[in-house]
Design an enzyme around this catalytic site. Structure first.
Site, mmCIF file in Angstrom:
data_model
loop_
_atom_site.group_PDB
_atom_site.id
_atom_site.type_symbol
_atom_site.label_atom_id
_atom_site.label_comp_id
_atom_site.label_asym_id
_atom_site.label_seq_id
_atom_site.Cartn_x
_atom_site.Cartn_y
_atom_site.Cartn_z
ATOM 1 N N MET A 1 40.059 51.357 37.786
ATOM 2 C CA MET A 1 40.551 51.007 36.464
ATOM 3 C C MET A 1 40.424 52.197 35.516
ATOM 4 O O MET A 1 39.687 53.125 35.768
ATOM 5 C CB MET A 1 39.764 49.820 35.900
ATOM 6 C CG MET A 1 40.039 48.530 36.616
ATOM 7 S SD MET A 1 41.789 48.052 36.475
ATOM 8 C CE MET A 1 41.659 46.336 36.982
ATOM 9 N N CYS A 2 41.127 52.085 34.407
ATOM 10 C CA CYS A 2 41.183 53.193 33.479
ATOM 11 C C CYS A 2 40.898 52.654 32.086
ATOM 12 O O CYS A 2 40.644 51.478 31.903
ATOM 13 C CB CYS A 2 42.566 53.819 33.503
ATOM 14 S SG CYS A 2 43.119 54.169 35.166
ATOM 15 N N GLN A 3 40.954 53.522 31.123
ATOM 16 C CA GLN A 3 40.795 53.095 29.736
ATOM 17 C C GLN A 3 41.993 53.552 28.927
ATOM 18 O O GLN A 3 42.506 54.664 29.137
ATOM 19 C CB GLN A 3 39.520 53.701 29.154
ATOM 20 C CG GLN A 3 38.264 53.250 29.854
ATOM 21 C CD GLN A 3 37.336 52.445 28.956
ATOM 22 O OE1 GLN A 3 37.620 52.207 27.779
ATOM 23 N NE2 GLN A 3 36.223 52.020 29.518
ATOM 24 N N ASN B 1 46.616 50.552 32.413
ATOM 25 C CA ASN B 1 45.300 50.242 32.973
ATOM 26 C C ASN B 1 45.483 49.085 33.936
ATOM 27 O O ASN B 1 46.072 48.059 33.577
ATOM 28 C CB ASN B 1 44.336 49.865 31.834
ATOM 29 C CG ASN B 1 43.188 48.974 32.283
ATOM 30 O OD1 ASN B 1 43.378 47.788 32.531
ATOM 31 N ND2 ASN B 1 42.002 49.532 32.377
#
Lengths: 254, 254
Positions: free
Chosen positions: A1-3, A108
Protein backbone atom coordinates in the site's frame (compact mmCIF):
# COMPACT_ATOMS: atom_id res chain seq x y z
CA UNK A 1 0.00 0.00 0.00
CA UNK A 2 0.97 3.60 -0.47
CA UNK A 3 0.08 6.99 0.89
CA UNK A 4 -1.71 9.77 -0.96
CA UNK A 5 -1.81 13.52 -0.41
CA UNK A 6 -3.64 16.18 -2.40
CA UNK A 7 -4.25 19.88 -2.03
CA UNK A 8 -6.92 21.90 -3.82
CA UNK A 9 -7.21 25.66 -3.14
CA UNK A 10 -8.74 28.88 -4.38
CA UNK A 11 -5.42 30.76 -4.44
CA UNK A 12 -1.95 29.37 -5.19
CA UNK A 13 -0.66 27.96 -1.92
CA UNK A 14 2.53 26.13 -0.99
CA UNK A 15 2.34 22.59 0.37
CA UNK A 16 5.56 22.79 2.42
CA UNK A 17 3.82 22.14 5.78
CA UNK A 18 1.74 19.15 4.69
CA UNK A 19 4.51 17.67 2.54
CA UNK A 20 6.96 17.89 5.45
CA UNK A 21 4.79 15.57 7.55
CA UNK A 22 3.83 13.40 4.59
CA UNK A 23 7.45 12.87 3.49
CA UNK A 24 8.34 11.54 6.95
CA UNK A 25 6.17 8.52 6.13
CA UNK A 26 8.52 7.74 3.26
CA UNK A 27 10.90 5.62 5.31
CA UNK A 28 10.78 7.30 8.75
CA UNK A 29 7.46 7.18 10.61
CA UNK A 30 6.18 4.58 8.14
CA UNK A 31 7.61 2.00 5.75
CA UNK A 32 6.78 3.60 2.40
CA UNK A 33 10.32 3.73 1.06
CA UNK A 34 9.97 2.51 -2.54
CA UNK A 35 9.90 5.95 -4.14
CA UNK A 36 7.70 8.99 -4.08
CA UNK A 37 6.44 11.73 -6.35
CA UNK A 38 4.59 15.02 -6.45
CA UNK A 39 2.97 17.08 -9.22
CA UNK A 40 2.06 20.76 -9.02
CA UNK A 41 -0.22 22.44 -11.54
CA UNK A 42 0.84 25.95 -12.46
CA UNK A 43 -1.54 27.41 -15.01
CA UNK A 44 -1.88 24.74 -17.69
CA UNK A 45 1.61 23.45 -16.92
CA UNK A 46 2.75 20.81 -14.45
CA UNK A 47 5.88 20.51 -12.37
CA UNK A 48 6.40 16.79 -11.91
CA UNK A 49 8.96 15.35 -9.50
CA UNK A 50 9.46 11.61 -9.05
CA UNK A 51 12.21 9.71 -7.29
CA UNK A 52 12.72 6.03 -6.64
CA UNK A 53 14.68 6.85 -3.50
CA UNK A 54 12.86 6.98 -0.15
CA UNK A 55 11.34 10.42 0.41
CA UNK A 56 13.37 10.94 3.60
CA UNK A 57 16.65 10.34 1.69
CA UNK A 58 15.80 12.26 -1.50
CA UNK A 59 17.56 15.55 -2.32
CA UNK A 60 14.56 16.43 -4.48
CA UNK A 61 12.13 15.91 -1.58
CA UNK A 62 14.44 18.14 0.46
CA UNK A 63 14.11 20.84 -2.23
CA UNK A 64 10.29 20.59 -2.16
CA UNK A 65 10.33 21.02 1.62
CA UNK A 66 12.46 24.17 1.32
CA UNK A 67 11.21 25.75 -1.91
CA UNK A 68 7.62 27.00 -1.60
CA UNK A 69 6.18 26.16 -5.02
CA UNK A 70 2.68 27.68 -5.10
CA UNK A 71 -0.15 25.83 -6.77
CA UNK A 72 -3.92 25.45 -6.60
CA UNK A 73 -3.76 21.70 -7.30
CA UNK A 74 -1.13 19.31 -5.99
CA UNK A 75 -1.04 15.50 -5.92
CA UNK A 76 1.66 13.58 -4.02
CA UNK A 77 2.33 9.91 -3.41
CA UNK A 78 4.70 7.78 -1.36
CA UNK A 79 5.14 4.26 -2.64
CA UNK A 80 5.38 0.90 -1.00
CA UNK A 81 5.67 -1.49 -3.91
CA UNK A 82 2.99 -4.17 -4.20
CA UNK A 83 3.03 -4.63 -8.00
CA UNK A 84 5.86 -3.48 -10.26
CA UNK A 85 9.51 -3.23 -9.20
CA UNK A 86 11.12 -0.22 -7.55
CA UNK A 87 11.90 1.94 -10.58
CA UNK A 88 11.37 5.52 -11.68
CA UNK A 89 8.73 4.59 -14.26
CA UNK A 90 6.62 3.02 -11.50
CA UNK A 91 6.58 6.09 -9.26
CA UNK A 92 3.31 8.00 -8.96
CA UNK A 93 1.89 10.44 -9.79
CA UNK A 94 1.59 9.63 -13.49
CA UNK A 95 1.00 12.35 -16.10
CA UNK A 96 -0.70 12.12 -19.50
CA UNK A 97 -2.33 14.61 -21.86
CA UNK A 98 -6.01 14.40 -22.82
CA UNK A 99 -8.11 17.14 -24.47
CA UNK A 100 -5.06 19.43 -24.56
CA UNK A 101 -4.74 19.28 -20.76
CA UNK A 102 -2.33 17.45 -18.52
CA UNK A 103 -3.96 14.89 -16.22
CA UNK A 104 -2.24 13.79 -13.03
CA UNK A 105 -3.13 10.55 -11.24
CA UNK A 106 -2.03 8.70 -8.10
CA UNK A 107 -3.38 5.51 -6.55
CA UNK A 108 -3.32 3.74 -3.21
CA UNK A 109 -4.31 0.09 -3.23
CA UNK A 110 -3.80 -3.15 -5.03
CA UNK A 111 -5.84 -4.33 -8.03
CA UNK A 112 -6.06 -8.07 -8.64
CA UNK A 113 -6.33 -9.48 -12.15
CA UNK A 114 -6.93 -6.07 -13.63
CA UNK A 115 -5.95 -6.35 -17.29
CA UNK A 116 -8.29 -4.08 -19.23
CA UNK A 117 -8.11 -4.06 -23.01
CA UNK A 118 -6.00 -1.03 -23.92
CA UNK A 119 -6.33 0.14 -27.52
CA UNK A 120 -2.97 1.93 -27.58
CA UNK A 121 -4.18 5.51 -27.17
CA UNK A 122 -2.73 5.50 -23.63
CA UNK A 123 -0.22 2.80 -22.78
CA UNK A 124 1.57 2.13 -19.49
CA UNK A 125 5.32 2.75 -19.51
CA UNK A 126 5.88 0.95 -16.22
CA UNK A 127 4.45 -2.26 -14.77
CA UNK A 128 2.03 -1.12 -12.08
CA UNK A 129 -1.68 -1.90 -11.81
CA UNK A 130 -2.05 1.83 -11.03
CA UNK A 131 -0.71 3.14 -14.33
CA UNK A 132 -2.86 0.53 -16.12
CA UNK A 133 -5.92 1.90 -14.32
CA UNK A 134 -4.99 5.49 -15.25
CA UNK A 135 -4.53 4.59 -18.94
CA UNK A 136 -7.85 2.74 -18.88
CA UNK A 137 -9.66 5.73 -17.36
CA UNK A 138 -8.29 8.15 -19.98
CA UNK A 139 -9.03 5.73 -22.81
CA UNK A 140 -12.63 5.33 -21.61
CA UNK A 141 -13.08 9.10 -21.22
CA UNK A 142 -11.92 9.68 -24.78
CA UNK A 143 -14.06 6.80 -26.07
CA UNK A 144 -17.09 8.22 -24.25
CA UNK A 145 -16.66 11.93 -25.00
CA UNK A 146 -14.49 12.05 -28.11
CA UNK A 147 -12.27 15.06 -28.60
CA UNK A 148 -14.34 17.48 -26.54
CA UNK A 149 -14.06 17.74 -22.77
CA UNK A 150 -17.60 17.37 -21.37
CA UNK A 151 -19.25 19.51 -18.68
CA UNK A 152 -18.04 18.68 -15.18
CA UNK A 153 -21.25 16.94 -14.05
CA UNK A 154 -21.05 14.45 -16.93
CA UNK A 155 -17.35 13.89 -16.39
CA UNK A 156 -17.95 13.25 -12.70
CA UNK A 157 -20.69 10.76 -13.38
CA UNK A 158 -18.61 8.76 -15.87
CA UNK A 159 -15.55 8.85 -13.60
CA UNK A 160 -17.62 7.60 -10.71
CA UNK A 161 -18.76 4.63 -12.79
CA UNK A 162 -15.20 3.89 -13.92
CA UNK A 163 -13.86 4.07 -10.35
CA UNK A 164 -16.60 1.74 -9.19
CA UNK A 165 -15.78 -0.72 -12.00
CA UNK A 166 -12.04 -0.67 -11.27
CA UNK A 167 -12.65 -1.03 -7.52
CA UNK A 168 -14.27 -4.43 -8.14
CA UNK A 169 -10.65 -5.60 -8.69
CA UNK A 170 -9.39 -4.42 -5.30
CA UNK A 171 -8.57 -1.31 -3.32
CA UNK A 172 -8.83 1.84 -5.40
CA UNK A 173 -8.21 4.99 -3.42
CA UNK A 174 -7.20 7.51 -6.06
CA UNK A 175 -6.59 11.15 -6.86
CA UNK A 176 -7.06 12.68 -10.32
CA UNK A 177 -6.78 16.26 -11.55
CA UNK A 178 -6.52 18.19 -14.78
CA UNK A 179 -5.56 21.37 -12.95
CA UNK A 180 -8.92 23.06 -12.39
CA UNK A 181 -10.49 20.44 -10.14
CA UNK A 182 -9.57 17.49 -7.97
CA UNK A 183 -11.37 14.15 -8.02
CA UNK A 184 -10.78 11.79 -5.08
CA UNK A 185 -12.17 8.27 -4.93
CA UNK A 186 -12.19 6.27 -1.72
CA UNK A 187 -12.52 2.54 -1.64
CA UNK A 188 -11.13 1.95 1.87
CA UNK A 189 -9.69 5.05 3.55
CA UNK A 190 -9.34 8.68 2.58
CA UNK A 191 -9.80 11.79 4.76
CA UNK A 192 -10.19 15.47 4.01
CA UNK A 193 -10.39 18.82 5.72
CA UNK A 194 -10.93 22.37 4.52
CA UNK A 195 -8.81 25.07 6.12
CA UNK A 196 -10.49 28.49 5.94
CA UNK A 197 -11.06 31.64 7.96
CA UNK A 198 -10.68 31.82 10.95
CA UNK A 199 -7.39 29.96 10.54
CA UNK A 200 -5.72 28.29 13.50
CA UNK A 201 -2.49 26.50 14.37
CA UNK A 202 -2.05 22.99 13.00
CA UNK A 203 0.37 20.45 14.44
CA UNK A 204 1.86 17.64 12.34
CA UNK A 205 1.44 14.11 13.67
CA UNK A 206 4.61 12.83 11.93
CA UNK A 207 7.04 15.51 13.00
CA UNK A 208 7.30 18.11 15.73
CA UNK A 209 6.23 21.01 13.53
CA UNK A 210 3.36 23.47 13.90
CA UNK A 211 2.16 26.27 11.68
CA UNK A 212 -0.15 29.12 12.64
CA UNK A 213 -2.03 29.48 9.36
CA UNK A 214 -3.58 32.78 10.46
CA UNK A 215 -0.11 34.30 9.99
CA UNK A 216 0.35 33.11 6.41
CA UNK A 217 -3.14 33.44 4.91
CA UNK A 218 -5.75 36.01 4.02
CA UNK A 219 -9.38 35.69 5.17
CA UNK A 220 -10.43 34.67 1.66
CA UNK A 221 -8.05 31.68 1.37
CA UNK A 222 -9.56 28.20 1.28
CA UNK A 223 -7.46 25.04 1.16
CA UNK A 224 -8.75 21.46 1.00
CA UNK A 225 -6.32 18.70 1.98
CA UNK A 226 -7.07 15.08 1.07
CA UNK A 227 -4.95 12.30 2.52
CA UNK A 228 -4.96 8.55 3.24
CA UNK A 229 -4.21 9.15 6.94
CA UNK A 230 -4.74 12.45 8.82
CA UNK A 231 -1.60 14.58 8.88
CA UNK A 232 -2.31 16.68 11.95
CA UNK A 233 -3.32 15.88 15.53
CA UNK A 234 -5.43 18.92 16.36
CA UNK A 235 -7.72 19.37 13.36
CA UNK A 236 -10.96 17.65 12.50
CA UNK A 237 -10.55 15.31 9.51
CA UNK A 238 -13.63 13.87 7.78
CA UNK A 239 -13.50 10.28 6.54
CA UNK A 240 -14.76 9.50 3.03
CA UNK A 241 -17.37 6.77 2.75
CA UNK A 242 -16.19 3.69 0.86
CA UNK A 243 -17.28 3.99 -2.78
CA UNK A 244 -17.43 7.78 -2.74
CA UNK A 245 -15.99 9.96 -5.51
CA UNK A 246 -15.65 13.50 -4.20
CA UNK A 247 -14.97 16.60 -6.27
CA UNK A 248 -13.07 19.64 -4.95
CA UNK A 249 -12.88 22.99 -6.71
CA UNK A 250 -11.31 26.18 -5.29
CA UNK A 251 -10.84 24.44 -1.93
CA UNK A 252 -14.56 23.58 -1.70
CA UNK A 253 -16.24 20.22 -1.64
CA UNK A 254 -18.80 20.20 -4.48
CA UNK B 1 15.63 31.62 -30.33
CA UNK B 2 16.61 29.16 -27.66
CA UNK B 3 19.52 26.96 -26.73
CA UNK B 4 19.58 23.17 -26.81
CA UNK B 5 21.77 20.66 -25.01
CA UNK B 6 21.67 16.87 -25.17
CA UNK B 7 23.80 14.05 -23.83
CA UNK B 8 23.81 10.45 -25.07
CA UNK B 9 26.16 7.91 -23.43
CA UNK B 10 26.90 4.24 -23.07
CA UNK B 11 26.91 4.31 -19.25
CA UNK B 12 24.82 6.52 -16.95
CA UNK B 13 26.71 9.80 -16.64
CA UNK B 14 25.92 13.04 -14.85
CA UNK B 15 25.53 16.25 -16.84
CA UNK B 16 26.63 18.60 -14.05
CA UNK B 17 29.65 20.00 -15.96
CA UNK B 18 27.87 20.70 -19.24
CA UNK B 19 24.69 21.94 -17.55
CA UNK B 20 26.71 24.37 -15.42
CA UNK B 21 27.99 26.14 -18.53
CA UNK B 22 24.69 25.81 -20.37
CA UNK B 23 22.64 27.26 -17.49
CA UNK B 24 24.81 30.41 -17.51
CA UNK B 25 23.28 31.23 -20.87
CA UNK B 26 19.89 31.38 -19.16
CA UNK B 27 20.15 35.04 -18.25
CA UNK B 28 23.87 35.52 -17.59
CA UNK B 29 26.22 35.05 -20.57
CA UNK B 30 23.26 35.14 -22.92
CA UNK B 31 19.68 36.46 -22.91
CA UNK B 32 17.71 33.22 -22.75
CA UNK B 33 15.77 34.01 -19.60
CA UNK B 34 12.20 32.96 -20.40
CA UNK B 35 12.38 29.60 -18.65
CA UNK B 36 14.31 26.39 -19.01
CA UNK B 37 13.89 22.67 -18.64
CA UNK B 38 15.71 19.36 -18.57
CA UNK B 39 14.64 15.72 -18.84
CA UNK B 40 16.69 12.71 -17.75
CA UNK B 41 15.81 9.18 -18.81
CA UNK B 42 16.34 6.61 -16.08
CA UNK B 43 15.38 3.17 -17.34
CA UNK B 44 11.94 3.61 -18.89
CA UNK B 45 11.19 6.52 -16.54
CA UNK B 46 11.85 10.23 -16.98
CA UNK B 47 12.79 12.93 -14.51
CA UNK B 48 11.37 16.12 -15.97
CA UNK B 49 12.19 19.54 -14.56
CA UNK B 50 10.79 22.74 -16.04
CA UNK B 51 10.79 26.26 -14.68
CA UNK B 52 9.59 29.53 -16.15
CA UNK B 53 12.20 31.40 -14.12
CA UNK B 54 15.58 32.17 -15.70
CA UNK B 55 17.96 29.25 -15.29
CA UNK B 56 20.46 31.38 -13.38
CA UNK B 57 17.78 32.33 -10.80
CA UNK B 58 16.07 28.95 -10.46
CA UNK B 59 16.44 26.89 -7.25
CA UNK B 60 15.70 23.79 -9.34
CA UNK B 61 18.53 24.56 -11.78
CA UNK B 62 20.73 25.01 -8.71
CA UNK B 63 19.73 21.51 -7.56
CA UNK B 64 20.55 20.01 -10.97
CA UNK B 65 24.00 21.62 -10.84
CA UNK B 66 24.67 20.12 -7.39
CA UNK B 67 22.89 16.74 -7.56
CA UNK B 68 24.58 14.37 -10.02
CA UNK B 69 21.58 12.62 -11.60
CA UNK B 70 23.03 9.88 -13.82
CA UNK B 71 21.43 9.11 -17.14
CA UNK B 72 22.30 7.80 -20.60
CA UNK B 73 19.98 10.27 -22.34
CA UNK B 74 19.39 13.87 -21.32
CA UNK B 75 17.72 16.75 -23.18
CA UNK B 76 17.86 20.34 -21.89
CA UNK B 77 16.57 23.66 -23.18
CA UNK B 78 16.83 27.31 -22.29
CA UNK B 79 14.05 29.44 -23.66
CA UNK B 80 13.89 32.85 -25.22
CA UNK B 81 10.24 33.26 -26.09
CA UNK B 82 9.43 33.86 -29.75
CA UNK B 83 5.95 32.30 -29.84
CA UNK B 84 3.83 31.57 -26.75
CA UNK B 85 3.97 33.57 -23.52
CA UNK B 86 6.38 32.94 -20.65
CA UNK B 87 4.54 30.16 -18.81
CA UNK B 88 5.33 26.74 -17.41
CA UNK B 89 3.31 24.93 -20.10
CA UNK B 90 5.49 26.54 -22.79
CA UNK B 91 8.81 25.39 -21.31
CA UNK B 92 10.71 22.68 -23.20
CA UNK B 93 11.42 19.82 -23.14
CA UNK B 94 7.95 18.40 -23.70
CA UNK B 95 7.06 14.82 -22.75
CA UNK B 96 4.44 12.49 -24.23
CA UNK B 97 3.90 8.71 -24.30
CA UNK B 98 3.86 6.73 -27.55
CA UNK B 99 4.16 2.92 -27.92
CA UNK B 100 4.42 2.57 -24.13
CA UNK B 101 7.53 4.76 -24.03
CA UNK B 102 8.05 8.34 -22.96
CA UNK B 103 9.28 10.65 -25.73
CA UNK B 104 11.11 13.84 -24.90
CA UNK B 105 11.41 16.75 -27.35
CA UNK B 106 13.02 20.19 -27.44
CA UNK B 107 13.24 22.72 -30.27
CA UNK B 108 15.31 25.73 -31.21
CA UNK B 109 13.89 27.95 -33.91
CA UNK B 110 10.76 29.66 -35.05
CA UNK B 111 8.14 28.08 -37.32
CA UNK B 112 5.98 30.40 -39.39
CA UNK B 113 2.39 29.54 -40.26
CA UNK B 114 2.79 26.02 -39.00
CA UNK B 115 -0.72 24.80 -38.18
CA UNK B 116 -0.81 21.09 -38.99
CA UNK B 117 -4.11 19.23 -38.71
CA UNK B 118 -4.02 17.49 -35.33
CA UNK B 119 -6.51 14.66 -34.92
CA UNK B 120 -6.58 14.83 -31.12
CA UNK B 121 -4.30 11.87 -30.34
CA UNK B 122 -1.61 14.33 -29.22
CA UNK B 123 -2.71 17.87 -28.45
CA UNK B 124 -0.60 20.83 -27.35
CA UNK B 125 -1.22 22.07 -23.81
CA UNK B 126 0.68 25.33 -24.33
CA UNK B 127 0.81 27.77 -27.23
CA UNK B 128 4.23 27.24 -28.83
CA UNK B 129 4.99 26.25 -32.41
CA UNK B 130 7.43 23.74 -30.87
CA UNK B 131 4.85 21.70 -28.95
CA UNK B 132 2.65 21.72 -32.07
CA UNK B 133 5.54 20.26 -34.06
CA UNK B 134 6.13 17.58 -31.40
CA UNK B 135 2.44 16.57 -31.36
CA UNK B 136 2.44 16.47 -35.16
CA UNK B 137 5.53 14.22 -35.25
CA UNK B 138 4.04 11.73 -32.76
CA UNK B 139 0.68 11.74 -34.56
CA UNK B 140 2.39 11.03 -37.89
CA UNK B 141 4.54 8.25 -36.37
CA UNK B 142 1.45 6.52 -34.98
CA UNK B 143 -0.44 7.03 -38.23
CA UNK B 144 2.48 5.53 -40.18
CA UNK B 145 3.42 2.63 -37.90
CA UNK B 146 0.25 1.92 -35.89
CA UNK B 147 0.65 0.47 -32.41
CA UNK B 148 4.03 -1.20 -33.02
CA UNK B 149 7.31 0.67 -32.77
CA UNK B 150 9.19 0.06 -36.06
CA UNK B 151 12.87 -0.90 -36.45
CA UNK B 152 15.22 2.04 -35.93
CA UNK B 153 16.16 2.45 -39.60
CA UNK B 154 12.52 2.89 -40.62
CA UNK B 155 11.87 5.26 -37.73
CA UNK B 156 14.90 7.32 -38.68
CA UNK B 157 13.85 7.57 -42.28
CA UNK B 158 10.30 8.72 -41.46
CA UNK B 159 11.58 11.19 -38.83
CA UNK B 160 14.00 12.63 -41.34
CA UNK B 161 11.14 13.24 -43.76
CA UNK B 162 8.99 14.82 -41.04
CA UNK B 163 11.83 17.10 -39.89
CA UNK B 164 12.42 18.15 -43.48
CA UNK B 165 8.70 18.90 -43.94
CA UNK B 166 8.47 20.94 -40.70
CA UNK B 167 11.69 22.82 -41.53
CA UNK B 168 10.00 24.27 -44.62
CA UNK B 169 8.13 26.50 -42.11
CA UNK B 170 11.29 27.91 -40.49
CA UNK B 171 14.21 27.02 -38.29
CA UNK B 172 13.89 23.55 -36.85
CA UNK B 173 16.88 22.50 -34.78
CA UNK B 174 15.48 19.78 -32.56
CA UNK B 175 16.28 16.96 -30.15
CA UNK B 176 14.10 13.87 -29.69
CA UNK B 177 14.59 10.74 -27.58
CA UNK B 178 12.61 7.79 -26.29
CA UNK B 179 15.39 6.82 -23.89
CA UNK B 180 17.43 4.37 -25.94
CA UNK B 181 18.56 6.72 -28.70
CA UNK B 182 18.89 10.40 -29.45
CA UNK B 183 17.76 12.02 -32.70
CA UNK B 184 19.10 15.49 -33.47
CA UNK B 185 17.97 17.54 -36.47
CA UNK B 186 19.87 20.61 -37.61
CA UNK B 187 18.31 23.24 -39.77
CA UNK B 188 20.75 26.09 -39.00
CA UNK B 189 23.24 25.33 -36.23
CA UNK B 190 23.97 22.33 -34.04
CA UNK B 191 27.34 20.95 -32.91
CA UNK B 192 28.45 17.69 -31.35
CA UNK B 193 31.47 16.00 -29.90
CA UNK B 194 32.16 12.54 -28.50
CA UNK B 195 34.25 12.31 -25.36
CA UNK B 196 36.03 8.98 -25.07
CA UNK B 197 39.33 7.42 -24.01
CA UNK B 198 41.88 8.98 -23.70
CA UNK B 199 39.93 11.62 -21.78
CA UNK B 200 41.35 15.09 -21.29
CA UNK B 201 40.53 18.30 -19.45
CA UNK B 202 37.66 20.40 -20.81
CA UNK B 203 37.17 24.07 -20.06
CA UNK B 204 33.74 25.75 -20.14
CA UNK B 205 33.40 28.82 -22.34
CA UNK B 206 30.57 30.31 -20.21
CA UNK B 207 32.13 29.95 -16.78
CA UNK B 208 35.59 29.57 -15.33
CA UNK B 209 35.27 25.84 -14.69
CA UNK B 210 37.39 22.93 -15.94
CA UNK B 211 37.00 19.19 -15.48
CA UNK B 212 39.66 16.56 -16.04
CA UNK B 213 37.43 13.80 -17.38
CA UNK B 214 40.24 11.22 -17.09
CA UNK B 215 39.70 11.44 -13.31
CA UNK B 216 35.97 10.70 -13.42
CA UNK B 217 35.63 8.13 -16.21
CA UNK B 218 36.64 4.58 -17.11
CA UNK B 219 38.34 3.78 -20.45
CA UNK B 220 35.08 2.27 -21.76
CA UNK B 221 32.96 5.40 -21.22
CA UNK B 222 31.68 7.22 -24.27
CA UNK B 223 29.65 10.44 -24.08
CA UNK B 224 28.19 12.40 -26.98
CA UNK B 225 27.22 16.03 -26.34
CA UNK B 226 25.00 17.88 -28.79
CA UNK B 227 24.49 21.62 -28.43
CA UNK B 228 23.42 24.74 -30.35
CA UNK B 229 26.72 26.51 -29.53
CA UNK B 230 29.93 24.81 -28.37
CA UNK B 231 30.19 24.67 -24.57
CA UNK B 232 33.96 24.38 -24.20
CA UNK B 233 36.90 26.32 -25.58
CA UNK B 234 39.51 23.57 -25.89
CA UNK B 235 37.65 20.67 -27.52
CA UNK B 236 36.91 20.03 -31.17
CA UNK B 237 33.21 20.43 -31.91
CA UNK B 238 31.79 19.20 -35.23
CA UNK B 239 29.09 21.27 -36.93
CA UNK B 240 26.01 19.50 -38.31
CA UNK B 241 25.16 20.17 -41.93
CA UNK B 242 21.87 22.03 -42.43
CA UNK B 243 19.12 19.47 -43.10
CA UNK B 244 20.91 16.63 -41.31
CA UNK B 245 19.15 14.28 -38.88
CA UNK B 246 21.80 12.50 -36.82
CA UNK B 247 21.23 9.48 -34.60
CA UNK B 248 23.27 8.79 -31.47
CA UNK B 249 23.23 5.51 -29.55
CA UNK B 250 25.50 4.59 -26.62
CA UNK B 251 27.52 7.76 -27.18
CA UNK B 252 28.20 6.85 -30.84
CA UNK B 253 27.12 8.60 -33.99
CA UNK B 254 25.31 6.02 -36.11
Amino acid sequence: MCQLLAMNCNVPTDIVFSFTGFAMRGGHTDTHHDGWGIAFFEGAGVRHFVDHQAAIASPIAELIKRYPIKSTNVIAHIRKATQGQVALENCHPFVRELWGQYWVFAHNGDLKEFHPLLNGAFRPVGTTDSERAFCYILQQLRARFGEQRPPLAELRSVLSGLAHEIATHGTFNMLLSSGGELFAHCSTHLFYLVRQHPFDTAKLSDEDVSVDFSQVTTPDDRVAIIVTQPLTTNERWTAFQPGELKLFIDGCLR
